[in-house]
Design an enzyme around this catalytic site. Structure first.
Site, mmCIF file in Angstrom:
data_model
loop_
_atom_site.group_PDB
_atom_site.id
_atom_site.type_symbol
_atom_site.label_atom_id
_atom_site.label_comp_id
_atom_site.label_asym_id
_atom_site.label_seq_id
_atom_site.Cartn_x
_atom_site.Cartn_y
_atom_site.Cartn_z
ATOM 1 N N TYR A 118 28.157 2.229 -31.005
ATOM 2 C CA TYR A 118 27.505 3.136 -30.050
ATOM 3 C C TYR A 118 26.184 3.632 -30.659
ATOM 4 C CZ TYR A 118 32.228 3.526 -27.946
ATOM 5 O OH TYR A 118 33.452 3.285 -27.379
ATOM 6 N N ARG B 284 33.608 5.951 -15.242
ATOM 7 C CA ARG B 284 32.206 6.014 -15.671
ATOM 8 C C ARG B 284 31.339 6.843 -14.710
ATOM 9 N NH1 ARG B 284 31.567 1.826 -19.532
ATOM 10 N NH2 ARG B 284 33.171 0.236 -19.388
HETATM 11 P P1 ATR Z 1 33.316 7.030 -20.371
HETATM 12 O O1 ATR Z 1 34.702 7.143 -20.944
HETATM 13 O O2 ATR Z 1 32.850 5.606 -20.341
HETATM 14 O O3 ATR Z 1 32.335 7.985 -20.955
HETATM 15 P P2 ATR Z 1 34.127 8.528 -17.972
HETATM 16 O O4 ATR Z 1 34.704 9.530 -18.870
HETATM 17 O O5 ATR Z 1 35.021 7.876 -16.972
HETATM 18 O O6 ATR Z 1 33.444 7.350 -18.809
HETATM 19 O O7 ATR Z 1 32.894 9.091 -17.158
HETATM 20 C C1 ATR Z 1 31.730 9.550 -17.778
HETATM 21 C C2 ATR Z 1 30.775 9.957 -16.680
HETATM 22 O O8 ATR Z 1 31.387 10.994 -15.892
HETATM 23 C C3 ATR Z 1 29.484 10.488 -17.199
HETATM 24 O O9 ATR Z 1 28.455 10.008 -16.346
HETATM 25 C C4 ATR Z 1 29.626 12.016 -17.048
HETATM 26 O O10 ATR Z 1 28.386 12.592 -16.722
HETATM 27 P P3 ATR Z 1 27.779 13.852 -17.575
HETATM 28 O O11 ATR Z 1 27.391 13.329 -18.903
HETATM 29 O O12 ATR Z 1 26.627 14.262 -16.731
HETATM 30 O O13 ATR Z 1 28.871 14.874 -17.636
HETATM 31 C C5 ATR Z 1 30.581 12.152 -15.892
HETATM 32 N N1 ATR Z 1 31.476 13.320 -16.014
HETATM 33 C C6 ATR Z 1 32.295 13.605 -17.047
HETATM 34 N N2 ATR Z 1 32.984 14.743 -16.792
HETATM 35 C C7 ATR Z 1 32.578 15.179 -15.587
HETATM 36 C C8 ATR Z 1 32.918 16.299 -14.779
HETATM 37 N N3 ATR Z 1 33.813 17.183 -15.159
HETATM 38 N N4 ATR Z 1 32.276 16.437 -13.569
HETATM 39 C C9 ATR Z 1 31.359 15.531 -13.164
HETATM 40 N N5 ATR Z 1 31.011 14.445 -13.889
HETATM 41 C C10 ATR Z 1 31.602 14.264 -15.077
#
Ligand code: ATR
Length: 330
Positions: A61, A212
């Site tokens: 990452y 995501r």
């Molecule tokens: P990953 O595991 O690949 O990080 P995920 O957890 O399914 O994926 O989703 C991450 C995405 O959800 C990110 O775009 C995050 O956006 P922010 O960085 O702006 O928060 C979004 N996300 C995470 N928690 C959230 C919440 N409580 N409300 C809205 N969006 C959220």
């Protein structure tokens, strides 16, 4: 003030982890412009101060940046954290193209590199990020087992492995975690994997539990730094179709008085008691909302309503490009 978060025990270990963790990837790469280190460190500290002790990163990452950021964020408080990192996806800086390596000599070198970047002398949970189909899994796990004997890693995990590989790996050294993509819109592990992890006492760690951002408010854009713009299910008609499923689920969330992201986390947690999701966020507000989601319980009726929507509406488009599928389900 955030809700209090409950603790669980990581599979086949005595390591105590919060019932949801923090996926740190998006702080460095893949989801649009990276956050500043200052903001990233504030988020990590906020998580720690509010009961999250389970931090997920990987050597790839941001090409090492994410591990260094985690070390910076946890400075002086490393002992309070359970650090999970991964090796095995080999890429050039800034390139998505990758090869997969599980060769014993590579495992050892990668572990030493991660320890240096993390500024620590042990990794709590060390994962094979993707399975190298050209190296016997027994050889890869064998080297990880030696690293465990030397005290460099405390527990062993694997990501996106097939059931057969999981069984073979577990026979060499008890595994503590299997990490795979899992959400209301990505249900592949339900075939065999979820039951098998439970049978073997392995924690199941869903990444991308909010799909995501498809299960919150992500929208397509022309931003090439946002990987999602290149993933099949986030594009064109597939996106429109998948977003319409998310909109149907959002109605259930509204009736429950929570957000769709929170419903998504509550849903994965409701599937098995050995499930510990690691939602990723770059924002303190969303982190607080995710912490609160760990206390949301869905009734049998709500779960059935969700199931009705999911079985009547199939998700369209693969979750990765062909390149991203390398080492998945191997
Ligand atoms: P990953 O595991 O690949 O990080 P995920 O957890 O399914 O994926 O989703 C991450 C995405 O959800 C990110 O775009 C995050 O956006 P922010 O960085 O702006 O928060 C979004 N996300 C995470 N928690 C959230 C919440 N409580 N409300 C809205 N969006 C959220």
């Amino acid at each position: 003030m955030s809700a209090k978060i409950s603790m669980k025990t990581l599979g086949n270990s005595e390591i105590k982890i919060s019932s949801i963790g923090l996926g740190c990837m998006g702080l460095s790469e893949f989801y649009g412009e990276a956050t500043s280190d200052k903001q990233g460190c504030e988020l990590i500290l906020h998580a720690l101060d509010n009961g999250i002790n389970f931090f997920d990163t990987a050597d790839m990452y941001g090409n090492g940046h994410n591990e260094k950021l985690l070390a910076k964020g946890l400075k002086g408080r490393r002992e309070e954290a359970v650090i999970a990192t991964k090796f095995g996806i080999v890429r050039e800086k800034g390139e998505y193209a990758r090869t997969i390596s599980g060769k014993p000599e590579y495992v050892r070198k990668a572990c030493h590199d991660s320890l240096r970047r993390l500024g620590t002398d042990y990794i709590d949970l060390y994962y094979i990020h993707r399975v190298d189909g050209d190296t016997p899994i027994e050889d890869t796990i064998g080297e990880m087992s030696r690293l465990a004997d030397e005290g460099k890693i405390r527990a062993i995990g694997i990501s996106e492995a097939s059931a057969e590989t999981l069984r073979k790996a577990h026979a060499v050294h008890p595994l503590s975690a299997l990490q795979s993509e899992y959400s209301m819109l990505t249900r592949d592990p339900e075939g065999e994997i979820l039951g098998l992890t439970r049978e073997l006492g392995i924690s199941f760690v869903p990444y991308s539990p909010i799909c995501r951002g498809l299960l919150s408010n992500w929208k397509p854009s022309s931003d090439n730094d946002d990987l999602r713009n290149n993933l099949p299910r986030f594009q064109g008609d597939s996106y429109t179709r998948n977003k319409s499923i998310a909109d149907k689920l959002a109605v259930i969330a509204t009736n429950k008085g929570c957000s769709l992201a929170q419903l998504s986390l509550a849903w994965v947690c409701a599937q098995r008691d050995n499930i510990i999701p690691i939602p990723g966020t770059t924002k303190i507000k969303n982190l607080d909302s995710n912490i609160a989601a760990a206390s949301i319980t869905l009734s049998a009726e709500e779960l059935a309503d969700i199931e009705k929507i999911l079985s009547a509406n199939k998700v369209r488009g693969n979750r990765y490009t062909e390149e991203g599928m390398k080492g998945v389900n191997v």
